[in-house]
Write a protein that holds these residues in place. Structure first.
Motif, short mmCIF file in Angstrom:
data_model
loop_
_atom_site.label_atom_id
_atom_site.label_comp_id
_atom_site.label_asym_id
_atom_site.label_seq_id
_atom_site.Cartn_x
_atom_site.Cartn_y
_atom_site.Cartn_z
N GLY A 35 0.82 -1.20 0.00
CA GLY A 35 0.00 0.00 0.00
C GLY A 35 0.85 1.25 0.00
O GLY A 35 0.62 2.19 -0.78
N VAL A 36 1.83 1.27 0.86
CA VAL A 36 2.70 2.44 0.95
C VAL A 36 3.48 2.62 -0.36
O VAL A 36 3.65 3.74 -0.85
N THR A 37 3.93 1.51 -0.90
CA THR A 37 4.68 1.58 -2.15
C THR A 37 3.84 2.24 -3.24
O THR A 37 4.30 3.11 -3.97
N ALA A 38 2.59 1.83 -3.31
CA ALA A 38 1.69 2.42 -4.31
C ALA A 38 1.53 3.91 -4.07
O ALA A 38 1.51 4.72 -5.00
N ALA A 39 1.44 4.29 -2.79
CA ALA A 39 1.27 5.70 -2.45
C ALA A 39 2.47 6.52 -2.88
O ALA A 39 2.34 7.57 -3.54
N VAL A 40 3.65 6.05 -2.53
CA VAL A 40 4.87 6.79 -2.86
C VAL A 40 5.08 6.83 -4.38
O VAL A 40 5.41 7.87 -4.96
N ARG A 41 4.83 5.70 -5.00
CA ARG A 41 4.99 5.65 -6.44
C ARG A 41 4.07 6.65 -7.14
O ARG A 41 4.45 7.29 -8.12
N HIS A 42 2.87 6.74 -6.62
CA HIS A 42 1.90 7.68 -7.19
C HIS A 42 2.45 9.11 -7.14
O HIS A 42 2.31 9.88 -8.10
N MET A 43 3.07 9.45 -6.02
CA MET A 43 3.63 10.79 -5.91
C MET A 43 4.84 10.96 -6.82
O MET A 43 5.04 12.01 -7.43
N LEU A 44 5.63 9.90 -6.94
CA LEU A 44 6.79 9.95 -7.84
C LEU A 44 6.32 10.19 -9.27
O LEU A 44 6.88 11.01 -10.01
N ASP A 45 5.28 9.46 -9.64
CA ASP A 45 4.73 9.62 -10.99
C ASP A 45 4.24 11.05 -11.22
O ASP A 45 4.22 11.54 -12.35
N GLY A 46 3.84 11.68 -10.13
CA GLY A 46 3.38 13.06 -10.25
C GLY A 46 4.54 14.05 -10.23
O GLY A 46 4.32 15.26 -10.17
N GLY A 47 5.75 13.54 -10.25
CA GLY A 47 6.90 14.43 -10.34
C GLY A 47 7.48 14.90 -9.01
O GLY A 47 8.37 15.74 -8.97
N ARG A 48 6.97 14.34 -7.91
CA ARG A 48 7.48 14.77 -6.59
C ARG A 48 8.85 14.13 -6.36
O ARG A 48 9.06 12.96 -6.67
N ARG A 49 9.72 14.90 -5.74
CA ARG A 49 11.06 14.39 -5.50
C ARG A 49 11.53 14.58 -4.06
O ARG A 49 12.60 14.11 -3.67
N ARG A 50 10.77 15.33 -3.28
CA ARG A 50 11.11 15.52 -1.87
C ARG A 50 9.92 15.02 -1.06
O ARG A 50 9.09 15.79 -0.58
N ILE A 51 9.84 13.69 -0.98
CA ILE A 51 8.67 13.08 -0.34
C ILE A 51 8.95 12.70 1.11
O ILE A 51 9.84 11.89 1.39
N ALA A 52 8.20 13.30 2.01
CA ALA A 52 8.38 13.02 3.44
C ALA A 52 7.33 12.03 3.92
O ALA A 52 6.38 11.70 3.20
N THR A 53 7.49 11.55 5.17
CA THR A 53 6.44 10.70 5.75
C THR A 53 6.17 11.12 7.19
O THR A 53 7.07 11.57 7.90
N ILE A 54 4.91 11.01 7.57
CA ILE A 54 4.53 11.13 8.98
C ILE A 54 4.25 9.70 9.40
O ILE A 54 3.24 9.12 9.02
N ALA A 55 5.19 9.14 10.13
CA ALA A 55 5.10 7.73 10.48
C ALA A 55 4.16 7.50 11.65
O ALA A 55 3.86 8.43 12.41
N GLY A 56 3.70 6.27 11.80
CA GLY A 56 2.86 5.90 12.93
C GLY A 56 3.73 5.49 14.10
O GLY A 56 4.95 5.47 14.00
N PRO A 57 3.11 5.15 15.22
CA PRO A 57 3.85 4.77 16.43
C PRO A 57 4.74 3.55 16.15
O PRO A 57 4.29 2.58 15.54
#
Lengths: 335, 335
Positions: B173-195
């Motif tokens: 799921g996360v991979t799909a999420a990040v990939r989606h942003m990469l496809d949109g041209g994002r290059r500085r992708i951060a994460t708000i992680a869970g506990p």
DNA sequence: TTGTATGCGTTATCAT
DNA sequence: ATGATAACGCATACAA
């Protein structure tokens, strides 16, 4: 899977060199046991890891030490992000834990589910039954009460059955909401009402009616079912029927949330053009655009009070037929 | 309150003119009963309103026909508008209803509560135990499994205990999420992680790490605890530490929701300046500003599968150690 | 196919 | 203060 044999009273008795009866007394905290013996028994219990067999106990005591919480499963509604049901569960659970009783949760959606609940509860498999916001005039609470089974409802049961209940003061909450909008100069105040087969929906609409009538203003009403989807539809209808409205009281935060969006899509500014007030104060209310002014109801406390009443009833005490919990207007930016 | 005496097998037997054993056979659906007798018994059961005494039954069968669902009560979190726990309850409930078993819900917040759960479950008062997303490495599931008590967890139990579990495919799921942003041209992708004491938090962070590493991008990490409040704080920190970020993957929709607001307050436009993707697909996700792109996890199905696995285990079947449920990227406007 | 008899693990009622 | 002993209501092995 060799199910390790559980130690019984017999085993503990043998180990402690006493009779079963004495062990039973110690386990149940009788005071008529000599200190040295009590200690020996306590040690044996610990060493053997003895835990009483509840089935055997309730066979003789005629009690189950568990109570049922019955909720209508109402399609997807119960577990959408409505926090009402989870909040009740939490309150009930807290109070039951303090009383060392178990919570048997029964979701009664289908007719089959309802029948199952009926069979289980009338079969005296629990010491009492809690009902959470029923739809329509369910005969089950009355039936149980007549059988002498302790029952408490959340919200006045429809159909005029003499079953004790705990509820929040819907009318006072709605009155505060409408008055707040009146104070803000609104004169065309509409409502998105809740489902009229649930007491919460009915009471909140009553409250609205009384409040606008008292102010000499007209009733502008659309009916939803507490969900966002229904709230959006109702808001659209209100805009069509009464394009000059300047205030909306929605009977649930979810409907208010949807109304917010619908108003924005229609080009109305909140709160400049239209004031919006919800009911519930779910967590999302503080995060809407703009943050939602709403009527807070003490949901967890509702669960706790219901449970306390039920436990008193089950203990043979006489309880008040009605307990009313206060509501509070939370002012944010939407009105 | 004269507790009307419940009819017993004995009473039914007398009325039907047969022995207790025969009544028992009919009630339990034995096939070795002559049709006329079966009918007579069935009639007597109906006339007397006989309902089996479950305590007596489980005393002899050594079964209780009930299972426990244990959830950590984690302060206010469990019943905020997070739909995870309610969804699991619903799935479990559905599956249990089909199997005609009861659901005993245990909220284990305090140490006292945890001890109570331990005592109750190890005491074999239920036929099996379901654990919902544990914190840290709780020893209880392992203990129960060792005692031969059927156990299934939601999410891989931490601490490497051999307990069967059902989980969603966080990493995919996360991979799909990040990939989606990469496809949109994002290059500085951060994460708000869970506990990081919960497997869902850990796995989603792992997924993020792998995904950005695979793209040759840096890790930009802030840690929350799935709540909105923590999400807002984490978002502020990310903006301070990495003002040039152009994408955020939040490990829960609640945190994503808070991030949306924090970004707006900071003057960043979503999705023009910063893309945001959440995880869960709670109902609110479709109503945020802008609507939230998120990873949907099949929560109700998770509850159902856990339950099915547990029931199979309790029936003596051998089950898969791991069941993995798929996730799905839901594209809305935020990314 | 049906009935008889036994035991499941407690608590409660008696004696002692 | 402690110990026998009798229920509690049911399922089941065994006998018929």
């Amino acid at each position: 899977m060799t199910t390790a044999q559980r130690p019984t009273l017999e085993a503990v008795a043998a180990r402690a060199g006493v009779s079963r009866a004495t062990v039973s007394r110690v386990v149940n905290g009788s005071t008529t046991v000599a200190e040295p013996i009590r200690e020996a028994v306590t040690r044996a219990v610990a060493e053997l890891g003895y835990v009483p067999n509840l089935a055997a106990r309730s066979l003789v005591t005629q009690r189950t030490d568990s109570i049922a919480l019955v909720m209508p499963e109402a399609a997807t509604r119960v577990f959408s992000d409505d926090q009402v049901f989870p909040g009740i569960i939490r309150g009930v659970s807290q109070e039951l834990e303090a009383a060392d009783k178990q919570l048997v949760l029964m979701l009664a959606g289908s007719p089959a589910g309802h029948h199952r609940v009926e069979r289980y509860t009338t079969g005296r498999h629990v010491d009492g039954v809690l009902f959470a916001s029923l739809h329509g005039a369910d005969p089950l609470p009355g039936t149980l009460a007549r059988l002498g089974i302790p029952v408490v409802c959340s919200g006045r049961p429809l159909g005029d059955v003499p079953v004790p209940y705990v509820d929040v003061d819907h009318v006072a909450g709605v009155t505060a909401a409408v008055r707040h909008m009146l104070d803000g100069g609104r004169r065309r105040i509409a409502t998105i009402a809740g489902p009229q087969d649930m007491v919460a929906g009915i009471e909140r609409l009553n409250g609205y009616r009384e409040a606008v009538a008292a102010a000499g203003l007209p009733e502008l009403i659309a009916v939803g079912d507490f969900t966002r989807e229904s709230g959006a539809a109702a808001m659209r209808q209100l805009l069509t029927d009464h394009p000059d409205l300047d205030g909306v009281f929605a009977a649930s935060d979810l409907m208010a949330h949807a109304a917010l969006r619908t108003l924005r899509e229609a080009g109305r500014r909140v709160p400049e053009d239209v004031a919006v007030v919800g009911f519930d104060d779910i967590e999302t209310a503080a995060y809407t655009e703009p943050p939602l002014t709403t009527v807070r109801q003490p949901i967890v406390e509702l669960g706790r009070r219901m449970t306390r009443q039920l436990l008193r009833l089950a203990a043979g005490e006489t309880i008040e037929q009605t307990v009313m919990l206060p509501t509070e207007l939370i002012r944010r930016a939407s009105a």
